[in-house]
Design a protein around this motif. Structure first.
Motif, PDB file in Angstrom:
ATOM      1  N   ASN A  46       0.832  -1.139  -0.006  1.00 35.58           N
ATOM      2  CA  ASN A  46       0.071  -0.005   0.042  1.00 35.58           C
ATOM      3  C   ASN A  46       0.795   1.269   0.116  1.00 35.58           C
ATOM      4  OD1 ASN A  46      -2.417  -1.427   0.084  1.00 35.58           O
ATOM      5  ND2 ASN A  46      -2.481  -1.315   2.102  1.00 35.58           N
ATOM      6  N   TYR A  47       2.249   1.034   0.248  1.00 37.27           N
ATOM      7  CA  TYR A  47       2.777   2.322   0.472  1.00 37.27           C
ATOM      8  C   TYR A  47       4.083   2.311  -0.333  1.00 37.27           C
ATOM      9  CZ  TYR A  47       3.899   6.995   2.697  1.00 37.27           C
ATOM     10  OH  TYR A  47       4.165   8.170   2.677  1.00 37.27           O
ATOM     11  N   ARG A  65       0.815   8.086  -6.160  1.00 39.84           N
ATOM     12  CA  ARG A  65       0.264   8.832  -4.897  1.00 39.84           C
ATOM     13  C   ARG A  65      -0.282  10.163  -5.224  1.00 39.84           C
ATOM     14  NH1 ARG A  65       0.691   5.518  -1.159  1.00 39.84           N
ATOM     15  NH2 ARG A  65      -0.595   6.920   0.364  1.00 39.84           N
ATOM     16  N   ARG A 113      -2.555   2.412  -8.527  1.00 41.88           N
ATOM     17  CA  ARG A 113      -3.403   2.728  -7.342  1.00 41.88           C
ATOM     18  C   ARG A 113      -3.666   1.579  -6.671  1.00 41.88           C
ATOM     19  NH1 ARG A 113      -3.319   8.047  -6.373  1.00 41.88           N
ATOM     20  NH2 ARG A 113      -3.979   9.359  -8.061  1.00 41.88           N
ATOM     21  N   GLU A 152      -6.062   2.344  -1.336  1.00 43.21           N
ATOM     22  CA  GLU A 152      -6.317   3.923  -1.677  1.00 43.21           C
ATOM     23  C   GLU A 152      -7.636   4.090  -2.383  1.00 43.21           C
ATOM     24  OE1 GLU A 152      -3.079   5.067  -4.182  1.00 43.21           O
ATOM     25  OE2 GLU A 152      -3.362   7.423  -3.366  1.00 43.21           O
ATOM     26  N   ASN A 155     -10.497   4.214   0.164  1.00 41.86           N
ATOM     27  CA  ASN A 155     -10.475   5.170   0.984  1.00 41.86           C
ATOM     28  C   ASN A 155     -11.382   6.222   0.184  1.00 41.86           C
ATOM     29  OD1 ASN A 155      -9.519   3.967   3.362  1.00 41.86           O
ATOM     30  ND2 ASN A 155      -7.418   4.486   2.789  1.00 41.86           N
ATOM     31  N   TYR A 156     -10.681   6.559  -1.069  1.00 45.92           N
ATOM     32  CA  TYR A 156     -11.182   7.453  -1.943  1.00 45.92           C
ATOM     33  C   TYR A 156     -12.810   7.469  -2.295  1.00 45.92           C
ATOM     34  CZ  TYR A 156     -11.130  11.271  -5.393  1.00 45.92           C
ATOM     35  OH  TYR A 156     -11.350  12.508  -5.975  1.00 45.92           O
TER      36      TYR A 156
END
Length: 398
Positions: free
Chosen positions: A59-60, A67, A99, A103, A106-107
């Motif tokens: 995820n990161y 991002r 993506r 993410e 969340n969006y």
DNA sequence: AATTAGACCAACCGCACGCGA
DNA sequence: TTCGCGTGCGGTTGGTCTAAT
């Protein structure tokens, strides 16, 4: 079969990652690959459980993550795919290069869901909320058809996503043999995908073919493809008339086949669904934002066509260039005119309300007989199907 | 300036599933 | 066939930031 804990939680750190931890994880994966996530923390010198490491990486820290703010096109894709797939974030993510599912999730929860709700559109069903008041006769049949389509495509998409992920893992392992991680060598993903496809009995011809006339495209997905009907096959055909014919089956000939016939131009061409859905969208004129929604859907249709063309053009493997932020897949998308998503970005409900009546008349020619809404619905699903069939295996993600 | 409410998002939790022994 | 392991996935939580009062 009980679920075993992912790790011994005693003494393990939780919460936000520090830069030092990130560095350790990055360095370890860079050198060794992640291998077994459970074993990774000890080897990397991290006081974390493997699951936490995996999440942090996927995820990161992963190098192929983009991002920042979502583009209009990305929003559009999310909305369309969510209409088809629901909360299948991982499947949706396969269509959004760089993506993560987290993410996107969340969006959706923080932005898009609210916008749709504000427009009077149910973010779950993607239908106007007033739709719930309509009669259920023809509508339920139509909804059932669409639901079947969605479920089937959803399953197919899931399978493809899984294959793609596995393919990515394989290509990632390969990278560690051939060079530094980050970018897959051109064509490696498709190669490993094909291997996996063979391994799992999926036909490796999954993907788009385009007719020599250039005006139609056929997606053959599944076991055997169009030419080999010994196994499950999904065929979606798009012609110049944008008349999709999708037949689905799970076997040679004895399996049920659902056929979807529609048209995006001219209401005179009645399809199966039109007969059933003719009255479904009647009365929706009272829904304030629908005309805008319609306009956006029409724009989205052209967008997905662009995406589709672009997908075809990029067949043959991904290059490191294609993974970079300014690569063509986004540029192509950016060509699209603002429309559907624009309306979502419009915070002024009042404006939509006042504009919608006027545009409705303009767009429908003042017919007001409800058939436009049928067309809207059909276009909407056609656009989604178009989008879905820009196969994940063609995505720059893999 | 202080407080509060809401938005945002990274991370966690637990279930489900595939795979191999 | 059963069982345990590893991992993926979707839902949820909680900390941080920002805007409003």
């Amino acid at each position: 079969m009980g679920r075993s804990p992912c790790c011994d939680k005693v003494g393990l750190k939780k919460g936000p990652w520090t830069p030092e931890e990130d560095q350790k994880l990055l360095a370890y994966i860079d050198e060794h690959g992640h291998g077994s996530w459970r074993a990774l923390p000890a080897k990397a010198g991290l006081q974390r459980c493997g699951k936490s490491c995996r999440l942090r990486w996927t995820n990161y820290l992963r190098p192929d993550i983009k991002r920042g703010k979502f583009s209009l096109q990305e929003e559009q894709i999310i909305i369309q795919l969510h209409a088809l797939l629901g909360n299948r974030w991982s499947a949706i993510a396969t269509h959004l290069p760089k993506r993560t599912d987290n993410e996107i999730k969340n969006y959706w929860n923080t932005h898009l869901k609210k916008r749709l709700a504000k427009m009077g559109i149910d973010p779950i069903t993607h239908k106007p909320k007033s739709d719930a008041l309509l009669s259920t006769d023809g509508q339920s049949k139509h909804a059932a058809n669409l639901s079947h389509m969605a479920q089937w495509e959803s399953a197919r998409l899931e399978a493809e996503a899984r294959l793609a992920r596995e393919s990515k893992l394989r290509s990632h392992s390969l990278q560690h043999q051939l060079g530094p991680p980050g970018f897959a060598p051109s064509g490696s993903a498709s190669t490993s995908a094909a291997q996996l496809v063979n391994k799992t009995a999926w036909n490796s011809t999954t993907g788009w073919t385009k007719s020599s006339e250039g005006n139609s495209a056929v997606l053959n997905t599944g076991l055997g493809g169009a030419a080999n009907l010994e196994s499950p096959t999904s065929t979606l055909t798009f012609s110049e008339n944008a008349r999709p014919i999708m037949s689905k089956g799970l076997g040679v000939s004895s399996m049920p086949v659902i056929e979807f016939v529609g048209t995006t131009s001219g209401s005179s061409e009645a399809g199966i669904i039109k007969e059933e859905g003719e009255q479904e969208w009647k009365g929706l004129g009272s829904s304030t934002n629908l005309p805008d929604y319609k306009e956006g859907i029409e724009n989205s249709l052209s967008f997905t066509s662009s995406l589709h063309d672009m997908t075809i053009s990029m067949e043959g493997g991904w290059t490191p260039e294609s993974l970079r932020p300014n690569s063509s897949h986004i540029d192509v998308a950016n060509v699209m005119e603002e429309g559907f998503t624009n309306l979502l970005l419009n915070d002024s409900t009042d404006k939509s309300l006042s504009d919608s009546g006027k545009e409705s008349d303009e767009n429908s020619g003042g017919s007001g007989d409800g058939s436009d809404y049928y067309e809207d619905n059909k276009n909407y699903w056609n656009s989604i199907l178009n989008l879905v069939n820009s196969s994940p295996s063609d995505s720059p993600m893999f």
